[in-house]
Design a protein around this motif. Sequence first.
Motif, PDB file in Angstrom:
ATOM      1  N   HIS A  69       0.812  -1.222   0.000  1.00 40.35           N
ATOM      2  CA  HIS A  69       0.000   0.000   0.000  1.00 40.35           C
ATOM      3  C   HIS A  69       0.840   1.265   0.000  1.00 40.35           C
ATOM      4  CE1 HIS A  69      -2.943  -3.019   1.359  1.00 40.35           C
ATOM      5  NE2 HIS A  69      -3.861  -2.196   0.896  1.00 40.35           N
ATOM      6  N   GLY A  73       0.398   4.212  -2.510  1.00 37.59           N
ATOM      7  CA  GLY A  73       0.169   5.549  -1.978  1.00 37.59           C
ATOM      8  C   GLY A  73       1.079   6.584  -2.596  1.00 37.59           C
ATOM      9  N   ILE A  89      -8.168   4.058  -7.155  1.00 38.36           N
ATOM     10  CA  ILE A  89      -8.446   3.764  -5.761  1.00 38.36           C
ATOM     11  C   ILE A  89      -9.674   2.870  -5.632  1.00 38.36           C
ATOM     12  CG2 ILE A  89      -9.125   4.768  -3.548  1.00 38.36           C
ATOM     13  CD1 ILE A  89      -7.419   7.199  -4.251  1.00 38.36           C
ATOM     14  N   CYS A 237      -5.774   5.409   1.151  1.00 37.17           N
ATOM     15  CA  CYS A 237      -5.242   5.764  -0.178  1.00 37.17           C
ATOM     16  C   CYS A 237      -5.893   7.038  -0.702  1.00 37.17           C
ATOM     17  CB  CYS A 237      -5.455   4.607  -1.150  1.00 37.17           C
ATOM     18  SG  CYS A 237      -4.397   3.174  -0.806  1.00 37.17           S
TER      19      CYS A 237
END
Length: 372
Positions: A69, A73, A89, A237
Motif C-alpha cells: 500500500h 500511496g 483507488i 489511499c
Amino acid sequence: MAVLNEEQRMLRDGAEAWALDRAPVTALRRLRELDGQTGFDPDLYAEMAEMGWTGILVPEEFGGSDFGHLSLGLIVERLGRTLLPSPLIDSAVAAVGALRLAGNAAQQERFLPALASGELVAVLALDEDRRHPQRQVALAAERDGDGWRLSGVKRPVPFGMAAGLFIVPARTTDGVALFLVDGDAAGLDRRALREVLPRGAAILSFDNVAVGPDALLSPPGEGQGVLDRVLDRACICQAAEMLGAAVQAFETTLDYLKTRKQFGRIIGQFQALQHRAANLYAELELTRSAVEAALAALDEDGDDIPVLASLAKALAGDTLRRMATEMIQLHGGIGMTDEHDAGFYLKRARVADMSFGNAAFHRERYARLCGY
C-alpha cells in the motif's frame, strides 16, 4: 517521513514524471469539456495498467506485483497533484482489497487477473444517500433458492457508469453481506449523475436483481467486518491522493507569492502572508506523517489500522479544504476564475472529502475508537 527503498523511489519518480507529461490538469479540463459518462480517460488508465499500477496490490499468482500500500500511496499522491480522475483507488484498492480479504479461490481466479491488467473496472457500490452509511446499509437481499435477489438504490457510485463489476453491501435477515454483481445484470439500471468534477458517478437501481450463490463474497453477518477493513484501505489511499493535491496547491500558491507584485513589493515579503504560508506548510507535514503512518500500518497489518485510517482521512480532508480555500484567496481575482486551476482544487477537496466518509465522520470515529 517514510523511508523508501530504491524500487519505491523509482516508482514515485516515474509516477511524477508520467503525471506531469501525460496527465496534467489540462487532462481534467478536457474531460470536463467532453462531458463523457465514464469520468476518466480509458487510454490513460490503460497506460497506468501497462506500468503495473493497477496490480500493485494483487498477488503475483494473479498477475500483480503485491508491492504494498505504501507503494501505491506514492503513486496516487503524485496523481493527486494533477487532479487526474481515475478509478485506481476504487478498483485497484477497494475492489482488490475486498476480493483478497473475502473472496474464495474461484472468485479471486476469475476477477483479480482482470483487475490487475486493467481490463476490468470494479467499484464499491456503498453510499445510499448524502451521508456516509458505513453502518446503515438499507439495500435488501432476500434468499431465492440457492441464490439471492437484491432490491434498492445506491447513490452516488463513483465510476459506476464505466464499471463492469460492482461490490454491493446488502442487508439480509442475518446482517450485512457483500455481493458481486455484474454490470450487465438483469434488473440493474444505472443512470449518470452529474457532479462538480467528472468521476462517472451513477445512481444504481436494483430491481429484484438475481444473483447466484457464487456471487456471495462475504456471508450474512460477516459483511460489515470485511466492509470496514476495505473502507480503511480505500480511505487511507484517498487521503494520500488528497495529500498530493494539497501539496501541489501549496507549491503553486507559494510560487505566486514569490512573483506577484503589489504596492511595489513582492507580496511574499509581507509578514502576514509568510505566517499563513508557514501554518499551511506545518499542516501539510502533519498530514503527511499521518498518511504515511497509515500506509505503513496497512503493509504491516497492524492492529491500529482503523485508528490511523480515520486520523489520516480527517486530517487530509481538513488540510486540502483549507489549502484549496487559501489558494483561491491568495491568488486574488484570478483565483476566482475558471481559467485558473485554483477552483479545481477546491472542487476536488469537496468531492474527495465526501468519499469513504468525510472529515467529520472520521473525527467522530477516531474519538470513538480511542475510547472518548
